[in-house]
Design an enzyme around this catalytic site. Structure first.
Site, PDB file in Angstrom:
ATOM      1  N   ARG A  50       0.829  -1.208   0.000  1.00 63.67           N
ATOM      2  CA  ARG A  50       0.000   0.000   0.000  1.00 63.67           C
ATOM      3  C   ARG A  50       0.862   1.256   0.000  1.00 63.67           C
ATOM      4  O   ARG A  50       0.434   2.317  -0.453  1.00 63.67           O
ATOM      5  CB  ARG A  50      -0.907   0.023   1.238  1.00 63.67           C
ATOM      6  N   ASP A 185       6.680 -21.997   8.930  1.00 60.26           N
ATOM      7  CA  ASP A 185       7.156 -21.847  10.311  1.00 60.26           C
ATOM      8  C   ASP A 185       8.677 -21.847  10.215  1.00 60.26           C
ATOM      9  O   ASP A 185       9.290 -22.876   9.955  1.00 60.26           O
ATOM     10  CB  ASP A 185       6.661 -23.008  11.172  1.00 60.26           C
ATOM     11  N   HIS A 186       9.281 -20.677  10.406  1.00 59.51           N
ATOM     12  CA  HIS A 186      10.721 -20.560  10.143  1.00 59.51           C
ATOM     13  C   HIS A 186      11.556 -21.501  10.998  1.00 59.51           C
ATOM     14  O   HIS A 186      12.675 -21.841  10.638  1.00 59.51           O
ATOM     15  CB  HIS A 186      11.188 -19.115  10.349  1.00 59.51           C
ATOM     16  N   LYS A 190      15.503 -24.135  10.309  1.00 61.68           N
ATOM     17  CA  LYS A 190      16.778 -24.058  11.019  1.00 61.68           C
ATOM     18  C   LYS A 190      17.574 -25.343  10.797  1.00 61.68           C
ATOM     19  O   LYS A 190      17.027 -26.438  10.820  1.00 61.68           O
ATOM     20  CB  LYS A 190      16.546 -23.825  12.515  1.00 61.68           C
ATOM     21  N   GLU A 224      13.681 -16.879  25.851  1.00 61.28           N
ATOM     22  CA  GLU A 224      14.205 -15.652  25.253  1.00 61.28           C
ATOM     23  C   GLU A 224      14.507 -14.636  26.347  1.00 61.28           C
ATOM     24  O   GLU A 224      13.749 -14.498  27.309  1.00 61.28           O
ATOM     25  CB  GLU A 224      13.192 -15.035  24.297  1.00 61.28           C
ATOM     26  N   HIS A 248       5.932 -23.696  17.026  1.00 61.72           N
ATOM     27  CA  HIS A 248       7.359 -24.006  17.163  1.00 61.72           C
ATOM     28  C   HIS A 248       7.622 -25.249  18.013  1.00 61.72           C
ATOM     29  O   HIS A 248       8.284 -26.194  17.578  1.00 61.72           O
ATOM     30  CB  HIS A 248       8.106 -22.822  17.789  1.00 61.72           C
TER      31      HIS A 248
END
Length: 504
Positions: A50, A185-186, A190, A224, A248
């Site tokens: 946009r 799903d990244h 990995k 994290e 994940h």
């Protein structure tokens, strides 16, 4: 890296091309694939947004992202100048038919130039609330008509609960076959996550003991140090259970516990993952407290720096009941894993940023060593480290040098950085290449998404009707909540904390 196989032409259409995902992840991944000669000679990236960008402004924007986030470092001018020729920009509203007509015209020009039909990848780098509108427009415009050459990619979250996931899948299936849909799903891209399958099924030394007869428990921890920071609006509607566990951690659990597939065909591998989710014991709504613990971080200290609590983060309610920490205890009803507790834990603002899978083996059935020889006894463990360090470690007992029999735990390590000198590809590089090649192995299927939500719905519903009364209940920089410790201690276990120095 040079590849010999002739690659099919590809056009990547990124909707939401001026957003953070494209800037940080997609553009650097595509550039690195091109740099390493993984992309076809005929390829193009069409950015759609946009935002009112000129073609040169769009190129400059992506260039800045690649220079900042690419694993290969800053670009060389001559290389970027060549790569930039593959980029173009299309400004338009996602709800306007004219936007998709313009995309169609660009595709036709490229295919005419190449004299062939290209693989067309529609990557929705947009908020979930735009999935329905965009997927419908792609379908109604005829851009998805070629079932073999047209693909759509959507990022998590795949729904907000079971009902919304079923609804989203139905919307997607109205315009796309399941074979065209890539739910990304990244985590599955990995290197160390992919290595789980290689470790399990390419080696015979562990497979005979990979079952309830020899394994006492399985732990998966993804923690994290970072807080929610600028993602307050999203996190207030998601929370740790939806944001991390449903995708994940369940993906990791599937890889660790699934049965050996009969082949590496995509649907065969995904069938085995669905079997895992379907075999997880249903949680009784009246006993959610026996299987799940939640928490929310308060103020604390991270790396010597004082940090604020979740409720003080931008765009977060001052009395928010959203969880930033979850611990789960699950069981599977199948022959291999019956009775083995499966512990999942994730949280923000914790002591370390670390993702590890810990397989704890049973102790020997009979202890033949004298008591004084086993003061430091620890069970055998296998640890798969996913981040920040990539490697595999195994812990076992050995005799300490000396005149007396004294056992002491020792570790053996496999470290990716020490074993391989070539750069490790980023997760999005792996996944984007798979999409271009039509390989769905690392992507979630509709039934897998819905099966994952089914497992969690008793917890989601219970927590929705029973708000927490003790939030915040863990300090930033800690290991989480006391309830999580109690949850696992009831089985005689404790959360395994692995010092980073042991896996670096």
């Amino acid at each position: 890296m040079e590849t010999e196989e002739k690659k099919s032409p590809a056009i990547i259409i990124i909707l939401g091309a001026t957003g953070d995902l494209t800037w940080r992840k997609l553009a650097p991944a595509i550039y690195n694939l091109w740099l390493d000669s993984w992309l076809p000679e005929e390829f193009a990236v069409i950015g759609v947004s946009r935002d009112k960008y000129s073609g040169s402004e769009f190129e400059k924007h992506l260039h800045e992202g690649v220079d900042k986030f690419s694993r290969s470092g800053k670009t060389k001018k001559n290389e970027w100048d060549i790569f930039a020729k593959y980029l173009s920009f299309q400004q338009g509203e996602f709800n306007a038919s004219t936007t998709y007509s313009a995309i169609g015209r660009q595709i036709k020009v490229l295919e005419t130039k190449w004299k062939t039909t290209a693989n067309k990848i529609f990557y929705l780098a947009v908020p979930p609330n735009a999935f329905e509108e965009i997927s419908g427009k792609i379908g109604s415009s005829g851009l998805a008509a070629d079932k073999l050459k047209s693909r759509i990619v959507i990022e998590k979250p795949f729904g907000h609960d079971l009902d919304s996931a079923i609804h989203l899948n139905a919307l997607l299936h109205a315009n796309f076959d399941e074979t065209q849909i890539y739910r990304i799903d990244h985590y599955l891209g990995k290197e160390t996550v992919q290595n789980i399958m290689a470790f399990r099924f390419a080696n015979t030394m562990y497979e005979p003991i990979w079952n309830r007869n020899y394994i006492e428990s399985i732990q998966i921890t993804v923690s994290e140090q970072l807080g929610v920071e600028t993602r307050g609006n999203y996190y207030e509607t998601a929370g740790a259970l939806r944001d991390m566990i449903q995708n994940h951690l369940f993906q990791l659990l599937c890889l660790i516990t699934m049965e050996p597939p009969v082949s590496f065909e995509a649907d065969e591998v995904r069938n085995r993952k669905v079997d895992v989710l379907n075999s997880l014991q249903k949680i009784n709504p009246e006993e959610v407290h026996k299987h799940a613990a939640r928490g929310q971080y308060g103020p604390g200290w991270i790396k010597g720096k004082k940090v604020i609590g979740y409720r003080q983060e931008p765009d977060v309610s001052k009395d928010s009941a959203i969880e930033t920490f979850v611990a789960l205890k699950l069981y599977m009803d199948n022959w291999r894993w019956q009775g083995v507790p499966l512990y999942l834990r994730t949280g923000k603002r914790m002591e370390e940023t670390i993702s590890i899978i810990t397989i704890q083996f049973k102790s020997p059935p009979y202890q033949l060593f004298p008591t004084q020889a086993i003061d430091n006894w620890q069970p055998n463990r296998l640890i798969l480290s996913i981040q920040p360090h990539m490697g595999i470690s195994t812990s076992f007992q050995a005799k300490r040098p000396g005149l007396k029999m004294v056992l002491y735990p020792v570790d053996m390590h496999f470290d990716y950085n020490e074993s391989y000198t070539s750069g490790t590809p980023e997760a999005y590089e792996t996944l984007l290449l798979d999409i271009m090649e039509g390989d769905t192995t690392l992507f979630m299927r509709a039934d897998q998404v819905e099966a994952a939500w089914k497992v969690l719905m008793p917890v989601i519903n219970s927590w929705a009707t029973n708000p927490p009364i003790n939030f915040p209940n863990y300090k930033s920089g800690s290991q989480g909540t006391e309830e999580a410790e109690t949850l696992i201690a009831k089985n005689g276990h404790s959360w395994f904390e692995m010092p980073l120095k042991n896996i670096s």
